[in-house]
Design a protein around this motif. Structure first.
Motif, mmCIF file in Angstrom:
data_model
loop_
_atom_site.group_PDB
_atom_site.id
_atom_site.type_symbol
_atom_site.label_atom_id
_atom_site.label_comp_id
_atom_site.label_asym_id
_atom_site.label_seq_id
_atom_site.Cartn_x
_atom_site.Cartn_y
_atom_site.Cartn_z
ATOM 1 N N UNK A 165 -20.346 -6.282 15.361
ATOM 2 C CA UNK A 165 -20.368 -5.164 16.307
ATOM 3 C C UNK A 165 -21.332 -5.442 17.458
ATOM 4 N N UNK A 166 -22.521 -5.954 17.128
ATOM 5 C CA UNK A 166 -23.504 -6.250 18.177
ATOM 6 C C UNK A 166 -23.030 -7.384 19.076
ATOM 7 N N UNK A 167 -22.438 -8.425 18.483
ATOM 8 C CA UNK A 167 -21.929 -9.550 19.273
ATOM 9 C C UNK A 167 -20.838 -9.096 20.231
ATOM 10 N N UNK A 168 -19.936 -8.259 19.745
ATOM 11 C CA UNK A 168 -18.845 -7.770 20.585
ATOM 12 C C UNK A 168 -19.376 -6.960 21.761
ATOM 13 N N UNK A 169 -20.348 -6.082 21.506
ATOM 14 C CA UNK A 169 -20.914 -5.273 22.588
ATOM 15 C C UNK A 169 -21.688 -6.126 23.585
ATOM 16 N N UNK A 170 -22.445 -7.106 23.084
ATOM 17 C CA UNK A 170 -23.210 -7.966 23.982
ATOM 18 C C UNK A 170 -22.297 -8.791 24.878
ATOM 19 N N UNK A 171 -21.253 -9.369 24.295
ATOM 20 C CA UNK A 171 -20.342 -10.193 25.084
ATOM 21 C C UNK A 171 -19.620 -9.359 26.131
ATOM 22 N N UNK A 179 -22.684 -14.730 11.419
ATOM 23 C CA UNK A 179 -21.662 -13.943 10.714
ATOM 24 C C UNK A 179 -21.129 -14.637 9.464
ATOM 25 N N UNK A 180 -20.786 -15.936 9.484
ATOM 26 C CA UNK A 180 -20.156 -16.539 8.295
ATOM 27 C C UNK A 180 -20.999 -16.472 7.034
ATOM 28 N N UNK A 181 -22.321 -16.677 7.149
ATOM 29 C CA UNK A 181 -23.167 -16.715 5.943
ATOM 30 C C UNK A 181 -23.156 -15.406 5.163
ATOM 31 N N UNK A 182 -23.437 -14.239 5.782
ATOM 32 C CA UNK A 182 -23.369 -13.006 4.989
ATOM 33 C C UNK A 182 -21.967 -12.706 4.465
ATOM 34 N N UNK A 216 -20.790 -7.090 9.345
ATOM 35 C CA UNK A 216 -20.151 -6.122 10.240
ATOM 36 C C UNK A 216 -21.092 -5.755 11.390
ATOM 37 N N UNK A 217 -22.374 -5.578 11.076
ATOM 38 C CA UNK A 217 -23.347 -5.273 12.119
ATOM 39 C C UNK A 217 -23.486 -6.395 13.129
ATOM 40 N N UNK A 218 -23.503 -7.643 12.654
ATOM 41 C CA UNK A 218 -23.560 -8.787 13.566
ATOM 42 C C UNK A 218 -22.336 -8.814 14.477
ATOM 43 N N UNK A 237 -22.023 -5.454 -1.247
ATOM 44 C CA UNK A 237 -21.562 -4.664 -0.107
ATOM 45 C C UNK A 237 -22.573 -4.672 1.031
ATOM 46 N N UNK A 238 -23.873 -4.745 0.707
ATOM 47 C CA UNK A 238 -24.892 -4.760 1.745
ATOM 48 C C UNK A 238 -24.778 -5.971 2.654
ATOM 49 N N UNK A 239 -24.511 -7.142 2.079
ATOM 50 C CA UNK A 239 -24.350 -8.347 2.885
ATOM 51 C C UNK A 239 -23.095 -8.273 3.737
ATOM 52 N N UNK A 240 -22.060 -7.652 3.199
ATOM 53 C CA UNK A 240 -20.840 -7.469 3.988
ATOM 54 C C UNK A 240 -21.112 -6.573 5.198
ATOM 55 N N UNK A 241 -21.844 -5.500 4.987
ATOM 56 C CA UNK A 241 -22.177 -4.598 6.081
ATOM 57 C C UNK A 241 -23.086 -5.281 7.107
ATOM 58 N N UNK A 242 -23.911 -6.221 6.665
ATOM 59 C CA UNK A 242 -24.734 -6.985 7.598
ATOM 60 C C UNK A 242 -23.858 -7.811 8.535
#
Length: 212
Positions: free
Chosen positions: A137-143, A113-116, A133-135, A126-131
């Motif tokens: 969202x996926x991390x939250x659901x997985x945990x 998450x920190x790098x993008x 956000x995707x990380x 904006x694309x890197x920011x959305x990346x």
């Protein structure tokens, strides 16, 4: 002898002050997001690596994602169970594997998450920011899914008073991931703000010069 001051100077000062204040607020918000991200990573490292994924770590009971030790009255010591013994106790092999995949997968994705976020902030992308956000969202659901699965299979041995710092760290990390997801979605991307600020500044300067 009088000093001549360009008539455009007051106009420029009036337009730059709001822009500077907005930019400072955005910088503080971004620093807050990065601080929360680092904190969430630290908590996940603490719970899953430092504490070895143990939610309960007591002299007479140790239950975690890779340790399942119950007190044996006969020997007077902890007895650690593996498969197929765990299946006989009601802990399915596939379910435990999915729980491990969820929590440790969340740790791995959170590390990205920190790098993008930094690249999006520096490059106004904006694309890197959305990346990022995707990380998140996926991390939250997985945990959430991994921890929920594990608690479902081991609830009969768990008591709130027995849960240790590993469980507390995972719970706080889950809350931080949700908070970060909301913050990154609501937070105005720097690329949009920068364009709006430049447009507002140029328009204000034109209006101000036209009225002089």
């Amino acid at each position: 002898m009088s000093i001549l001051v360009p008539r455009e100077a007051p106009c420029e000062a009036q337009e730059k002050m709001p822009v500077l204040r907005s930019r400072r607020r955005n910088q503080l918000r971004f620093l807050g997001i990065m601080t929360l991200t680092v904190t969430a990573i630290f908590l996940l490292f603490f719970a899953l690596l430092w504490k070895a994924g143990n939610l309960i770590d007591l002299p007479n009971l140790r239950i975690g994602f890779y340790n399942f030790c119950l007190w044996n009255e006969g020997t007077g010591a902890l007895q650690c169970h593996q498969f197929p013994e765990l299946e006989a106790l009601g802990v399915p092999r596939v379910g435990l594997a999915l729980a491990r995949l969820g929590v440790y997968g969340a740790l791995v994705l959170t590390l990205f998450v920190p790098l993008p976020l930094l690249l999006a902030w520096c490059n106004s992308n904006e694309g890197e920011w959305q990346l990022a956000v995707g990380f998140l969202a996926t991390s939250s659901m997985l945990l959430a899914s991994g921890l929920g699965l594990f608690l479902t299979y081991t609830w009969k041995w768990l008591r709130p008073s027995l849960l240790g710092p590993g469980f507390l760290a995972l719970g706080v990390a889950q809350g931080l991931l949700i908070l970060l997801l909301m913050a990154t979605v609501v937070f105005p991307q720097r690329a949009k703000d920068k364009n709006l600020e430049l447009l507002s500044l140029s328009k204000g300067l034109r209006d101000c010069k036209g009225s002089v």
